[in-house]
Design a protein around this motif. Sequence first.
Motif, mmCIF file in Angstrom:
data_model
loop_
_atom_site.group_PDB
_atom_site.id
_atom_site.type_symbol
_atom_site.label_atom_id
_atom_site.label_comp_id
_atom_site.label_asym_id
_atom_site.label_seq_id
_atom_site.Cartn_x
_atom_site.Cartn_y
_atom_site.Cartn_z
ATOM 1 N N GLY A 206 -3.860 1.379 -14.297
ATOM 2 C CA GLY A 206 -2.549 1.941 -13.960
ATOM 3 C C GLY A 206 -2.694 3.248 -13.204
ATOM 4 N N LEU A 207 -3.584 4.109 -13.680
ATOM 5 C CA LEU A 207 -3.798 5.396 -13.011
ATOM 6 C C LEU A 207 -4.328 5.184 -11.593
ATOM 7 N N ALA A 208 -5.331 4.301 -11.473
ATOM 8 C CA ALA A 208 -5.957 4.074 -10.166
ATOM 9 C C ALA A 208 -4.928 3.542 -9.174
ATOM 10 N N LEU A 209 -4.114 2.574 -9.631
ATOM 11 C CA LEU A 209 -3.091 2.027 -8.735
ATOM 12 C C LEU A 209 -2.070 3.089 -8.365
ATOM 13 N N GLY A 210 -1.690 3.898 -9.357
ATOM 14 C CA GLY A 210 -0.718 4.965 -9.088
ATOM 15 C C GLY A 210 -1.248 5.919 -8.032
ATOM 16 N N ILE A 211 -2.520 6.312 -8.161
ATOM 17 C CA ILE A 211 -3.116 7.220 -7.184
ATOM 18 C C ILE A 211 -3.148 6.561 -5.804
ATOM 19 N N ALA A 212 -3.595 5.282 -5.787
ATOM 20 C CA ALA A 212 -3.712 4.587 -4.505
ATOM 21 C C ALA A 212 -2.367 4.522 -3.799
ATOM 22 N N LEU A 213 -1.332 4.144 -4.541
ATOM 23 C CA LEU A 213 -0.007 4.031 -3.926
ATOM 24 C C LEU A 213 0.500 5.390 -3.466
ATOM 25 N N ALA A 214 0.269 6.406 -4.285
ATOM 26 C CA ALA A 214 0.769 7.735 -3.934
ATOM 27 C C ALA A 214 0.071 8.251 -2.682
ATOM 28 N N VAL A 215 -1.240 8.049 -2.590
ATOM 29 C CA VAL A 215 -1.979 8.506 -1.412
ATOM 30 C C VAL A 215 -1.520 7.722 -0.182
ATOM 31 N N LEU A 216 -1.308 6.421 -0.378
ATOM 32 C CA LEU A 216 -0.853 5.584 0.730
ATOM 33 C C LEU A 216 0.483 6.069 1.285
ATOM 34 N N ALA A 217 1.370 6.489 0.380
ATOM 35 C CA ALA A 217 2.726 6.872 0.810
ATOM 36 C C ALA A 217 2.837 8.361 1.083
ATOM 37 N N ASP A 218 1.720 9.101 0.962
ATOM 38 C CA ASP A 218 1.770 10.546 1.149
ATOM 39 C C ASP A 218 1.510 10.892 2.608
ATOM 40 N N LYS A 219 2.395 10.466 3.472
ATOM 41 C CA LYS A 219 2.194 10.694 4.897
ATOM 42 C C LYS A 219 3.579 10.746 5.521
ATOM 43 N N HIS A 220 3.753 11.643 6.471
ATOM 44 C CA HIS A 220 5.067 11.720 7.092
ATOM 45 C C HIS A 220 5.195 10.640 8.153
ATOM 46 N N LEU A 221 5.690 9.502 7.741
ATOM 47 C CA LEU A 221 5.914 8.400 8.660
ATOM 48 C C LEU A 221 7.387 8.042 8.628
ATOM 49 N N ARG A 222 7.851 7.447 9.698
ATOM 50 C CA ARG A 222 9.232 6.981 9.710
ATOM 51 C C ARG A 222 9.427 5.936 8.613
ATOM 52 N N GLY A 223 10.473 6.083 7.839
ATOM 53 C CA GLY A 223 10.779 5.084 6.816
ATOM 54 C C GLY A 223 9.967 5.236 5.541
ATOM 55 N N ILE A 224 9.244 6.350 5.404
ATOM 56 C CA ILE A 224 8.394 6.483 4.227
ATOM 57 C C ILE A 224 9.245 6.604 2.950
ATOM 58 N N GLY A 225 10.464 7.142 3.125
ATOM 59 C CA GLY A 225 11.359 7.274 1.977
ATOM 60 C C GLY A 225 11.659 5.924 1.342
ATOM 61 N N PHE A 226 11.818 4.915 2.214
ATOM 62 C CA PHE A 226 12.090 3.574 1.696
ATOM 63 C C PHE A 226 10.925 3.089 0.833
ATOM 64 N N PHE A 227 9.706 3.261 1.360
ATOM 65 C CA PHE A 227 8.553 2.780 0.593
ATOM 66 C C PHE A 227 8.397 3.548 -0.724
ATOM 67 N N ARG A 228 8.689 4.843 -0.667
ATOM 68 C CA ARG A 228 8.587 5.626 -1.905
ATOM 69 C C ARG A 228 9.585 5.118 -2.943
ATOM 70 N N THR A 229 10.799 4.801 -2.473
ATOM 71 C CA THR A 229 11.794 4.273 -3.407
ATOM 72 C C THR A 229 11.311 2.949 -4.004
ATOM 73 N N VAL A 230 10.747 2.096 -3.157
ATOM 74 C CA VAL A 230 10.257 0.803 -3.645
ATOM 75 C C VAL A 230 9.149 1.014 -4.684
ATOM 76 N N PHE A 231 8.207 1.909 -4.361
ATOM 77 C CA PHE A 231 7.085 2.110 -5.281
ATOM 78 C C PHE A 231 7.537 2.752 -6.596
ATOM 79 N N SER A 232 8.636 3.523 -6.544
ATOM 80 C CA SER A 232 9.132 4.132 -7.779
ATOM 81 C C SER A 232 9.980 3.175 -8.578
#
Lengths: 365, 293, 276
Positions: B83-109
């Motif tokens: 769980g921790l490893a996946l959480g870190i992986a997803l957070a690092v993946l979404a930790d970038k200023h890209l267009r539409g990143i808010g959508f992905f963050r909402t999905v991952f949360s």
Amino acid sequence: MAYCADVADVRLTSLTKSFDGVTAVDDVSLHIADHDFMILLGPSGCGKSTLLRMIAGLEDPTAGDVEIGGTRVNDVEPKQRDVAMVFQSYALYPHKTVQANIEFPLKVRGVAKPERAEQARAAAATLGLTEYLGRKPGQLSGGQRQRVALARAIVRRPAVFCMDEPLSNLDAKLRGETRAELVALHARLASTFVYVTHDQVEAMTMGSHVAVMNRGRIEQVGTPQEVYARPASVFVAQFIGTPPMNVLPAGVVEVGPWLVGIRPEHVTVDRSPAAPTEGSSSVEPSDTAATVTLVEHLGHETLVHARVDSGLGQEVPVVVARLDARDPAPAMGERVTLRFPAEHLHRFHADTGRRVDERAAEVGA
Amino acid sequence: MSRRWRDLPFAVAFLAPSLLILSAFVLYPLGRAVWLGHQRCDATGANCRSNGWDQYVDVFRSEEFQQALGVTVRFALLTVPVGLALGIALAVLADKHLRGIGFFRTVFSSTVATSVAVASLMWFFLLNPSVGVLADWIGGVAKNPGLLRDEDTALWAVAVSSIWANLGFTFIVVTAGLQSIPAELYESARVDGAGGWTRFSNVTLPMLGPTLLFAGVVLTSRAFQAYGEFDLLTGGGPNGSTTSLTYLVYGNNSIIKNNVGLQAAVAVLLFVVLILLSALQIRGVERRVHYGN
Amino acid sequence: MATSAASRRWRTAGRYALLVAVAVVVLFPIWVMLVGAFKPGNKVLQDPLLPTSVTLDTLRDAWRDGKLGRALVNSTIVALIVTVAQVVTSVLSAYAFAFLRFPGRTLLFALFLATLLVPFEATVVVNRETVQDLGWLNSFQGLAVPFLATAFGTFLVRQVFLTLPKDLREAARMDGLGHLGFLREVAVPLARPTLGALALFGFLASWNQYLWPTVISTDDDWNTVQSGLRTLSQAQIDRPNLVIAGTVIVALPIFVVLLVFQRQLVRGLTAGAVKG
């Protein structure tokens, strides 16, 4: 416009405050007359803020009495003391507008809304805050916040104003302007001000009286002129005045069981070296040979630091002299003669540091 | 009257509500459970009597307790690191200023919004051999009797459901941790010529220390207290292979279902295990965790 | 330079691909559940990934058979009571620990913190007994009262109160505010963001309670949504899409709440990590 306060003098009797066995204020007695502008002056940790907070009612005295307007107020809550306070950090309510901040003390006292709004506007106008009434403290500069804190204090028309280093968060220029404003405010309000500071310039320029504090005790109370001209102790002599008074060990200037003090502006510097000390009967007793160690040109004046050529086997004192900028200044390393005119000497007891008055000095000599 | 006593009436009035609730529903039950746990009751839960404190020893040594403890520990080991490893992986993946990143963050949360019951029934539906899509895909191995009914896979299946349900929480916490890392650290690492992986292992992970400690402690304590997953997905079965400590106490199929004394004893032992664990975790990690300043 | 720009574009595209793939995996169970919930019972085995036939019948049946309307009302009432009460009790006790001086303060605060270490799951055995003795089985009191105060909330709010400058409290005293006035006029308004997070957190925790309602509510009329789902899943074990429709009904309101209050949620969840 004038706020009329009740006649309110403050009398402190044998006031003591200790925190967990550490004495912050030690047996202080002080009378602050009605309409006085009293400055509590001293270095940090001298107990001046604690003293102020006991007057305001924020600290309970360990012993002694606080009276305001002739009534003992030891057990009276700050709210009922008719005292306002301005804090160093201003302590404005960050979530309220300037208007609401100034109104607030009135609101708590149940003043009707239209009336308190009117009084808040008047207080704001006094301090030039009218155009900021709708803003929140976070949108104001330091000087503006400071004035809001003042407005919040004067809106209640309290008998006594307590101020705890209210200018120390301002830059130098603003501090100078605000000093003048505070003096004007005091004249207009005609109420009693008690003002804590460690800044002697504020004390000298604003106060009608100054109480100099050290280690929880009051060293001297007097007008700024008295305190400067006749310091009651070595501590006061050296705390007030920039640069501080020269205090020389016994034997350098005079022979006697006391320390001798002289203000830098009273030391004269003669650029011809003193005659050799052996067989020096022709030389004035106050003539002292010295070597210049530092010269500071400040524009309107020049400070000369000179090391006394003392053969007394003590630590060798450095004397600071203040010269007018037009006078020729000696160079570093130059040998000079320092003169200490007798009428400007202050004598202090070598053990207690207290002033020895002139008559006692004559007798002792 | 000194300040020390002047505030007392206020203190009493302000603290009374919290104190009353916490005493009645946390402190008292703990004390009473310790007392109940030493009582020997008959199989129907009646006729409890005090007879020394060795019931705790007996319970601890019993096969059922040991098995449930084993299940609980294995469940934690399956869920927390992954769980921790996946959480870190997803957070690092979404930790970038890209267009539409808010959508992905909402999905991952988003899984943070699912309760235990919702998540468990969802996965029950997916894994159910008669209708489940996943069960269908995984095919032969799982078809009969199904992942949840197979002694070898049931705990794994429950763990997957639990990891999924906790992913949103871990993602949110790690993302907040990432955002509190000052950008200058990355910049100076870049100037020093560190590549992506070096930056991750030398800047990101150490700076995430306190965050990961927090998330790890929360996830571990959730794993040890998990109940709904077992109740809904497997009912503690098959053969006790998913009977966790909590299920042993409260489950409908538990063999100590009606024995208050035994239930209390297991509950108290669960508490002790958790205390020891959090002490160990905090001590062990704190020595290596890097706190800012 | 062109190569570096191109390689950056490729890397961005790769990241998007990865983001989309992960999003699909995360959303997959939710999608399957949604599709299933809108399928008629006899079509549940066909095209489980595509909404080829859509009906509201399943949702309606789940609503009726699971008594989910009643459960939603119960859950909402209980969660609201718990939320309001937790905020109030936390603010009061946090104020006492942050601003009042009284003998035994440190000891009492330690006791509060100690309750954080007690897992709720370990106390249910006795709490069930207590609630039964009080005659609170199948009641709002029984569902809500054990959660009306939390040491976590007390701790969180106390941290915020401690960051308020000491001068502010003293200025308020000079202005004539007592403790109640300061609490209402200054402390609570300034702690509002944290209180919002605490409220949302309390609401979610209460809404998601699983073990407690299954123990306390023996009568289906007193089910919360969570224990209601359990009842539904056990009664309709052979109609899985009915159960799945039930989970959609239960999950939907909380999804909406969280979308609206995302910021507060993040704040609440991370409070422990940042200040802990």
